[in-house]
Design an enzyme around this catalytic site. Structure first.
Site, PDB file in Angstrom:
ATOM      1  N   ASP A 133       0.829  -1.217   0.000  1.00  0.00           N
ATOM      2  CA  ASP A 133       0.000   0.000   0.000  1.00  0.00           C
ATOM      3  C   ASP A 133       0.863   1.268   0.000  1.00  0.00           C
ATOM      4  OD1 ASP A 133       0.975  -0.157   2.619  1.00  0.00           O
ATOM      5  OD2 ASP A 133      -0.986   0.076   3.588  1.00  0.00           O
ATOM      6  N   GLU A 134       2.175   1.096   0.288  1.00  0.00           N
ATOM      7  CA  GLU A 134       3.036   2.281   0.414  1.00  0.00           C
ATOM      8  C   GLU A 134       3.215   3.013  -0.913  1.00  0.00           C
ATOM      9  OE1 GLU A 134       6.426   1.817   2.988  1.00  0.00           O
ATOM     10  OE2 GLU A 134       5.489   0.137   4.021  1.00  0.00           O
ATOM     11  N   TYR A 158      12.139   2.709  -1.050  1.00  0.00           N
ATOM     12  CA  TYR A 158      11.452   1.406  -1.088  1.00  0.00           C
ATOM     13  C   TYR A 158      10.148   1.507  -1.862  1.00  0.00           C
ATOM     14  CZ  TYR A 158       8.229  -2.255   0.491  1.00  0.00           C
ATOM     15  OH  TYR A 158       7.291  -3.257   0.511  1.00  0.00           O
ATOM     16  N   LYS A 162       8.991  -0.192  -5.462  1.00  0.00           N
ATOM     17  CA  LYS A 162       7.824  -1.085  -5.608  1.00  0.00           C
ATOM     18  C   LYS A 162       6.843  -0.489  -6.631  1.00  0.00           C
ATOM     19  CE  LYS A 162       6.924  -4.419  -3.743  1.00  0.00           C
ATOM     20  NZ  LYS A 162       7.247  -5.846  -4.031  1.00  0.00           N
TER      21      LYS A 162
HETATM   22  P1  NAD Z   1      11.278 -10.041   3.332  1.00  0.00           P
HETATM   23  O1  NAD Z   1      12.312  -8.981   3.245  1.00  0.00           O
HETATM   24  O2  NAD Z   1      11.030 -10.718   4.635  1.00  0.00           O
HETATM   25  O3  NAD Z   1      11.609 -11.210   2.279  1.00  0.00           O
HETATM   26  C1  NAD Z   1      12.072 -10.961   0.995  1.00  0.00           C
HETATM   27  C2  NAD Z   1      12.651 -12.268   0.451  1.00  0.00           C
HETATM   28  O4  NAD Z   1      13.093 -12.026  -0.893  1.00  0.00           O
HETATM   29  C3  NAD Z   1      13.864 -12.779   1.225  1.00  0.00           C
HETATM   30  O5  NAD Z   1      13.742 -14.175   1.437  1.00  0.00           O
HETATM   31  C4  NAD Z   1      15.040 -12.473   0.307  1.00  0.00           C
HETATM   32  O6  NAD Z   1      16.112 -13.396   0.446  1.00  0.00           O
HETATM   33  C5  NAD Z   1      14.381 -12.578  -1.053  1.00  0.00           C
HETATM   34  N1  NAD Z   1      15.086 -11.799  -2.099  1.00  0.00           N
HETATM   35  C6  NAD Z   1      15.536 -10.509  -2.000  1.00  0.00           C
HETATM   36  N2  NAD Z   1      16.118 -10.155  -3.161  1.00  0.00           N
HETATM   37  C7  NAD Z   1      16.000 -11.218  -4.003  1.00  0.00           C
HETATM   38  C8  NAD Z   1      16.389 -11.444  -5.349  1.00  0.00           C
HETATM   39  N3  NAD Z   1      17.022 -10.502  -6.065  1.00  0.00           N
HETATM   40  N4  NAD Z   1      16.104 -12.640  -5.898  1.00  0.00           N
HETATM   41  C9  NAD Z   1      15.476 -13.616  -5.196  1.00  0.00           C
HETATM   42  N5  NAD Z   1      15.110 -13.453  -3.913  1.00  0.00           N
HETATM   43  C10 NAD Z   1      15.354 -12.259  -3.331  1.00  0.00           C
HETATM   44  O7  NAD Z   1       9.959  -9.365   2.762  1.00  0.00           O
HETATM   45  P2  NAD Z   1       8.427  -9.649   3.114  1.00  0.00           P
HETATM   46  O8  NAD Z   1       8.032  -8.786   4.233  1.00  0.00           O
HETATM   47  O9  NAD Z   1       8.227 -11.108   3.191  1.00  0.00           O
HETATM   48  O10 NAD Z   1       7.744  -9.069   1.803  1.00  0.00           O
HETATM   49  C11 NAD Z   1       7.498  -9.907   0.673  1.00  0.00           C
HETATM   50  C12 NAD Z   1       6.845  -9.075  -0.413  1.00  0.00           C
HETATM   51  O11 NAD Z   1       5.630  -8.531   0.082  1.00  0.00           O
HETATM   52  C13 NAD Z   1       7.690  -7.877  -0.865  1.00  0.00           C
HETATM   53  O12 NAD Z   1       7.560  -7.755  -2.252  1.00  0.00           O
HETATM   54  C14 NAD Z   1       7.078  -6.692  -0.149  1.00  0.00           C
HETATM   55  O13 NAD Z   1       7.232  -5.519  -0.898  1.00  0.00           O
HETATM   56  C15 NAD Z   1       5.628  -7.124  -0.081  1.00  0.00           C
HETATM   57  N6  NAD Z   1       4.847  -6.576   1.046  1.00  0.00           N
HETATM   58  C16 NAD Z   1       5.317  -6.679   2.319  1.00  0.00           C
HETATM   59  C17 NAD Z   1       4.544  -6.189   3.383  1.00  0.00           C
HETATM   60  C18 NAD Z   1       4.994  -6.310   4.820  1.00  0.00           C
HETATM   61  O14 NAD Z   1       4.347  -5.756   5.708  1.00  0.00           O
HETATM   62  N7  NAD Z   1       6.063  -7.028   5.120  1.00  0.00           N
HETATM   63  C19 NAD Z   1       3.312  -5.588   3.114  1.00  0.00           C
HETATM   64  C20 NAD Z   1       2.865  -5.510   1.794  1.00  0.00           C
HETATM   65  C21 NAD Z   1       3.649  -6.013   0.774  1.00  0.00           C
HETATM   66  P1  TYD Z   2       7.997  -0.895   9.607  1.00  0.00           P
HETATM   67  O1  TYD Z   2       7.724  -2.144  10.366  1.00  0.00           O
HETATM   68  O2  TYD Z   2       9.407  -0.568   9.230  1.00  0.00           O
HETATM   69  O3  TYD Z   2       7.032  -0.917   8.329  1.00  0.00           O
HETATM   70  P2  TYD Z   2       6.711   0.264   7.247  1.00  0.00           P
HETATM   71  O4  TYD Z   2       7.651   1.363   7.420  1.00  0.00           O
HETATM   72  O5  TYD Z   2       6.891  -0.473   5.978  1.00  0.00           O
HETATM   73  O6  TYD Z   2       5.287   0.686   7.524  1.00  0.00           O
HETATM   74  O7  TYD Z   2       7.446   0.312  10.456  1.00  0.00           O
HETATM   75  C1  TYD Z   2       6.103   0.403  10.832  1.00  0.00           C
HETATM   76  C2  TYD Z   2       5.907   1.739  11.534  1.00  0.00           C
HETATM   77  O8  TYD Z   2       6.639   1.718  12.754  1.00  0.00           O
HETATM   78  C3  TYD Z   2       6.443   2.901  10.722  1.00  0.00           C
HETATM   79  O9  TYD Z   2       5.568   4.021  10.904  1.00  0.00           O
HETATM   80  C4  TYD Z   2       7.795   3.206  11.355  1.00  0.00           C
HETATM   81  C5  TYD Z   2       7.596   2.779  12.804  1.00  0.00           C
HETATM   82  N1  TYD Z   2       8.805   2.277  13.498  1.00  0.00           N
HETATM   83  C6  TYD Z   2       9.172   2.822  14.725  1.00  0.00           C
HETATM   84  O10 TYD Z   2       8.516   3.725  15.266  1.00  0.00           O
HETATM   85  N2  TYD Z   2      10.279   2.313  15.347  1.00  0.00           N
HETATM   86  C7  TYD Z   2      11.047   1.332  14.790  1.00  0.00           C
HETATM   87  O11 TYD Z   2      12.076   0.928  15.381  1.00  0.00           O
HETATM   88  C8  TYD Z   2      10.636   0.765  13.529  1.00  0.00           C
HETATM   89  C9  TYD Z   2      11.418  -0.331  12.866  1.00  0.00           C
HETATM   90  C10 TYD Z   2       9.500   1.270  12.913  1.00  0.00           C
END
Ligand code: NAD
Ligand code: TYD
Length: 352
Positions: A133-134, A158, A162
């Protein structure tokens, strides 16, 4: 079978586990194993012939071409990405390389593979791109939530990377007819999340008696979704989503960071009480704000509910309880991810 990329990361590994427990068809899992990828997340699949792990980069076209040719997947689900906003601020290069260039290379190989398919294999193929959503930027307190029609306005390296990948995915449908689906989801939490992100960082710092660093005034708002719900939504979009469409996925749980941190503290007070009735909340420290920190994200998840009948199963109360319990119950996993490179990151980012 399906090809999952980034399936050793937080959401990807939860997805692979859920997929094999529900759909049950084989998965080839392509992951570079950056600091965020961890094969321990998939330990329960050891010896399972339905899971084939390949260490490699989505940007490695020869490898991707080989995997597609050898395994003939009916879908690619692309989780692979650099995913941490703070890291993107300190060093955007890897984000451009993987999220933009890597996705481009993956799309090119998917396009060539799809062009070579025929009949039902050609018609049924899908490229599902997992996004955030970012990409929509930051909302004011009273703005309506993001819909699929909200204009993109990414603010961090980031989210910009995306957004770029989302645009490429869209263009590959529009220009080449690649059957794509894109999902834009809010903040996930749950098992296997690397402790650089808010919720696991707070749990682990609290247990060590370390400061809980809240950026700025702590009033930035995020929508939180339990990771299993995100994985279920992706399966639903893959099965029934309309080709070329995007679907927003959210938890309907808008909370300030301070509320989230206080909830974690209250659960830890219950599970691991501190002496003399002290609360973990006493460890909260307000620290310098994140550069360009988006104030509020909120998701209008009406489309996926109307069109695909998807609603999250977990409330924030039940999901966060499970999550805190999971981190308490898995000290070996925590130990394995909180050494080496992670320790250096914490020192560089938060100082002492
Ligand atoms: P993460 O950082 O935990 O995992 C990313 C994975 O991708 C890792 O296992 C890493 O080794 C692998 N990777 C990185 N670069 C690579 C490459 N070049 N080739 C192959 N593998 C590679 O991330 P996540 O939190 O699991 O997020 C997964 C996806 O979901 C991402 O695309 C992220 O943008 C999206 N997303 C995450 C969130 C969230 O809250 N975490 C929310 C919405 C969308
Ligand atoms: P984060 O988990 O990094 O996710 P995103 O930035 O992708 O939303 O952070 C979630 C929220 O928490 C964001 O507003 C930043 C804040 N945050 C802190 O206040 N302290 C921290 O140490 C971290 C990692 C995040």
């Amino acid at each position: 079978m399906i090809l999952v990329t980034g399936g050793a990361g937080f959401i990807g590994s939860n997805f692979v586990l859920q997929w094999l427990a529900t759909e049950g068809t084989p998965v080839v899992n392509l992951d570079k194993l950056t600091y965020a990828g961890n094969l321990r997340n998939l330990a329960s699949l050891e010896g399972d012939p339905r899971h084939c792990f390949v260490r490699g980069d989505i940007g490695d076209r020869a490898l991707v071409a080989h995997l597609l040719e050898a395994h003939q997947p009916r879908a690619i689900v692309n989780f692979a990405a650099e995913s941490h906003v703070d890291r993107s601020i300190r060093g955007p290069e890897d984000f451009i390389q993987t999220n933009v260039v890597g996705t481009f290379h993956l799309l090119e190989e998917a396009r060539a593979y799809h062009a070579g398919l025929s009949g039902p294999a050609h018609a049924g193929f899908r490229f599902l791109h997992v996004s955030t959503d970012e990409v929509y930027g930051s909302l004011g307190a009273h703005d309506p939530a993001f819909t699929e029609a909200t204009a993109y306005a990414p603010n961090s390296p980031y989210s910009a990377s995306k957004a770029a990948s989302d645009h490429l995915v869209r263009a590959y449908h529009h220009t080449y007819g690649l059957p794509v689906l894109t999902t834009n989801c809010s903040n996930n939490y749950g098992p296997f999340q690397f402790p650089e992100k808010l919720i696991p960082l707070m749990i682990l710092n609290a247990l060590r008696g370390q400061a809980l660093p809240v950026y700025g005034d702590g009033l930035n708002v995020r929508d939180w979704l339990y990771v299993d719900d995100h994985c279920s939504a992706i399966r639903r979009v893959l099965a029934h989503g309309r080709v070329g469409e995007t679907y927003n996925i959210g938890g309907g749980n808008e909370m300030t960071n301070l509320e989230v941190v206080k909830t974690v503290c209250a659960l830890l007070d219950e599970a691991r009480p501190l002496p003399a009735g002290r609360s973990y909340a006493s460890l909260i420290q307000f620290v310098e704000d994140r550069a360009g920190h988006d104030r509020r994200y909120a998701i209008d998840a009406g489309k996926i509910e109307r069109e695909l009948g998807f609603r999250p199963a977990e409330s924030f109360e039940s999901g966060i309880r499970k999550t805190v319990a999971w981190y308490l119950d898995h000290p070996a996993w925590v130990e394995s991810v909180t050494s080496g490179e992670y320790v250096k990151w914490v020192a560089a980012h938060y100082g002492t």
